[in-house]
Design a protein around this motif. Sequence first.
Motif, PDB file in Angstrom:
ATOM      1  N   ARG A 180       0.835  -1.212   0.000  1.00  0.00           N
ATOM      2  CA  ARG A 180       0.000   0.000   0.000  1.00  0.00           C
ATOM      3  C   ARG A 180       0.869   1.262   0.000  1.00  0.00           C
ATOM      4  NH1 ARG A 180      -2.621  -4.196   1.674  1.00  0.00           N
ATOM      5  NH2 ARG A 180      -4.884  -4.353   1.374  1.00  0.00           N
ATOM      6  N   ALA A 181       1.991   1.207   0.712  1.00  0.00           N
ATOM      7  CA  ALA A 181       2.919   2.337   0.696  1.00  0.00           C
ATOM      8  C   ALA A 181       3.538   2.494  -0.688  1.00  0.00           C
ATOM      9  CB  ALA A 181       4.016   2.129   1.742  1.00  0.00           C
ATOM     10  N   TYR A 182       3.860   1.381  -1.299  1.00  0.00           N
ATOM     11  CA  TYR A 182       4.445   1.420  -2.636  1.00  0.00           C
ATOM     12  C   TYR A 182       3.461   2.018  -3.638  1.00  0.00           C
ATOM     13  CZ  TYR A 182       6.207  -0.289  -7.120  1.00  0.00           C
ATOM     14  OH  TYR A 182       6.625  -0.386  -8.435  1.00  0.00           O
ATOM     15  N   ARG A 183       2.194   1.688  -3.497  1.00  0.00           N
ATOM     16  CA  ARG A 183       1.186   2.263  -4.405  1.00  0.00           C
ATOM     17  C   ARG A 183       1.101   3.775  -4.233  1.00  0.00           C
ATOM     18  NH1 ARG A 183      -5.186   0.687  -4.467  1.00  0.00           N
ATOM     19  NH2 ARG A 183      -5.007   1.568  -2.380  1.00  0.00           N
ATOM     20  N   ILE A 184       1.185   4.262  -2.988  1.00  0.00           N
ATOM     21  CA  ILE A 184       1.199   5.706  -2.742  1.00  0.00           C
ATOM     22  C   ILE A 184       2.434   6.331  -3.382  1.00  0.00           C
ATOM     23  CG2 ILE A 184       1.413   7.481  -0.956  1.00  0.00           C
ATOM     24  CD1 ILE A 184      -0.214   5.615   0.900  1.00  0.00           C
ATOM     25  N   PHE A 185       3.580   5.699  -3.164  1.00  0.00           N
ATOM     26  CA  PHE A 185       4.827   6.193  -3.764  1.00  0.00           C
ATOM     27  C   PHE A 185       4.699   6.291  -5.274  1.00  0.00           C
ATOM     28  CE2 PHE A 185       8.558   4.643  -6.079  1.00  0.00           C
ATOM     29  CZ  PHE A 185       9.431   5.705  -5.890  1.00  0.00           C
ATOM     30  N   ARG A 186       4.151   5.271  -5.894  1.00  0.00           N
ATOM     31  CA  ARG A 186       4.015   5.265  -7.354  1.00  0.00           C
ATOM     32  C   ARG A 186       3.093   6.395  -7.834  1.00  0.00           C
ATOM     33  NH1 ARG A 186       5.026   1.057 -10.650  1.00  0.00           N
ATOM     34  NH2 ARG A 186       4.507   2.669 -12.164  1.00  0.00           N
ATOM     35  N   SER A 187       2.051   6.683  -7.053  1.00  0.00           N
ATOM     36  CA  SER A 187       1.124   7.747  -7.440  1.00  0.00           C
ATOM     37  C   SER A 187       1.789   9.120  -7.363  1.00  0.00           C
ATOM     38  CB  SER A 187      -0.122   7.717  -6.551  1.00  0.00           C
ATOM     39  OG  SER A 187       0.163   8.129  -5.230  1.00  0.00           O
ATOM     40  N   ARG A 188       2.772   9.253  -6.479  1.00  0.00           N
ATOM     41  CA  ARG A 188       3.476  10.522  -6.323  1.00  0.00           C
ATOM     42  C   ARG A 188       4.604  10.678  -7.345  1.00  0.00           C
ATOM     43  NH1 ARG A 188       4.833  10.261   0.119  1.00  0.00           N
ATOM     44  NH2 ARG A 188       2.714  10.440   0.987  1.00  0.00           N
ATOM     45  N   CYS A 189       5.229   9.583  -7.717  1.00  0.00           N
ATOM     46  CA  CYS A 189       6.428   9.627  -8.565  1.00  0.00           C
ATOM     47  C   CYS A 189       6.141   8.972  -9.912  1.00  0.00           C
ATOM     48  CB  CYS A 189       7.588   8.927  -7.864  1.00  0.00           C
ATOM     49  SG  CYS A 189       7.998   9.622  -6.253  1.00  0.00           S
ATOM     50  N   ARG A 190       5.239   9.547 -10.641  1.00  0.00           N
ATOM     51  CA  ARG A 190       4.835   8.951 -11.916  1.00  0.00           C
ATOM     52  C   ARG A 190       5.937   8.999 -12.964  1.00  0.00           C
ATOM     53  NH1 ARG A 190      -0.615   7.979 -12.035  1.00  0.00           N
ATOM     54  NH2 ARG A 190      -1.869   8.954 -10.400  1.00  0.00           N
ATOM     55  N   THR A 191       6.807  10.000 -12.887  1.00  0.00           N
ATOM     56  CA  THR A 191       7.855  10.135 -13.906  1.00  0.00           C
ATOM     57  C   THR A 191       9.142   9.419 -13.514  1.00  0.00           C
ATOM     58  OG1 THR A 191       8.592  12.240 -12.951  1.00  0.00           O
ATOM     59  CG2 THR A 191       6.927  12.340 -14.697  1.00  0.00           C
ATOM     60  N   ASN A 192       9.241   9.002 -12.281  1.00  0.00           N
ATOM     61  CA  ASN A 192      10.442   8.323 -11.807  1.00  0.00           C
ATOM     62  C   ASN A 192      10.054   6.935 -11.309  1.00  0.00           C
ATOM     63  OD1 ASN A 192      13.051   7.787 -11.096  1.00  0.00           O
ATOM     64  ND2 ASN A 192      13.168   9.301  -9.458  1.00  0.00           N
ATOM     65  N   ARG A 193       9.781   6.054 -12.247  1.00  0.00           N
ATOM     66  CA  ARG A 193       9.239   4.746 -11.914  1.00  0.00           C
ATOM     67  C   ARG A 193      10.282   3.864 -11.234  1.00  0.00           C
ATOM     68  NH1 ARG A 193       5.585   1.742 -16.169  1.00  0.00           N
ATOM     69  NH2 ARG A 193       5.491   0.465 -14.300  1.00  0.00           N
ATOM     70  N   ALA A 194       9.821   3.022 -10.344  1.00  0.00           N
ATOM     71  CA  ALA A 194      10.684   2.040  -9.696  1.00  0.00           C
ATOM     72  C   ALA A 194       9.837   0.814  -9.384  1.00  0.00           C
ATOM     73  CB  ALA A 194      11.291   2.599  -8.417  1.00  0.00           C
ATOM     74  N   LEU A 195      10.333  -0.347  -9.746  1.00  0.00           N
ATOM     75  CA  LEU A 195       9.654  -1.587  -9.433  1.00  0.00           C
ATOM     76  C   LEU A 195       9.821  -1.914  -7.952  1.00  0.00           C
ATOM     77  CD1 LEU A 195      10.832  -3.856 -12.404  1.00  0.00           C
ATOM     78  CD2 LEU A 195       8.586  -2.772 -12.141  1.00  0.00           C
TER      79      LEU A 195
END
Length: 202
Positions: free
Chosen positions: A44-59
């Motif tokens: 769930r934290a990773y999903r929040i991170f992804r929503s904030r950093c759309r241009t800097n993707r990280a798996l």
Amino acid sequence: SPEFRPIGDPERIRKTRAKYGIQGNYFLFVGVFSRRKNLGALLRAYRIFRSRCRTNRALLVCCGKSGVGSEDFYRDISDLGLSDDVKILQAASDAELAELMSGSCALILPSLGEGFGLPVTEAMACGAPVICGNRCAMPEVAGGAALSIDPTDIEQIADAMEQVMGDATLTRSLRERGLERAKQFSWVRTAQETLALYQKLF
């Protein structure tokens, strides 16, 4: 183990990443896929991170094996829409783990319970930044060389991921402090101190 050390050969890291289909930046979790590892909060934290950093993707690369509650982990990956962003590895060797740790943005271990937390010291020994929980043994093991988070605070975990990705000075400091901290741990020292304790007691 001596196997865990900074891997300076980028070709070794590239080959291991290619073997497991890992492209671009990635965060790494290492451990059993069980409830005490708090993987639901990590996802769930990773999903929040992804929503904030759309241009800097990280798996998010999760390396381990199934344990108690692992069915919840696999279901959460699907339910949270993260199937394309979470990579599961179940058969990596120690040498490959060292390569994956060396190439990662950070190791994340948000466990609710750990007897020691070997991945913390292994990642530090590889020069990887570490994000770990502030409970049980982990704060003592990390010794101030990791980014400490409340494992029950999903926003705080996401914040830590964002900090590591966006603050080069912090990342460099975590790498340097982690390498120094890891020097204090070895199986030889463990054996010596355990023997000394037995001799004192008996």
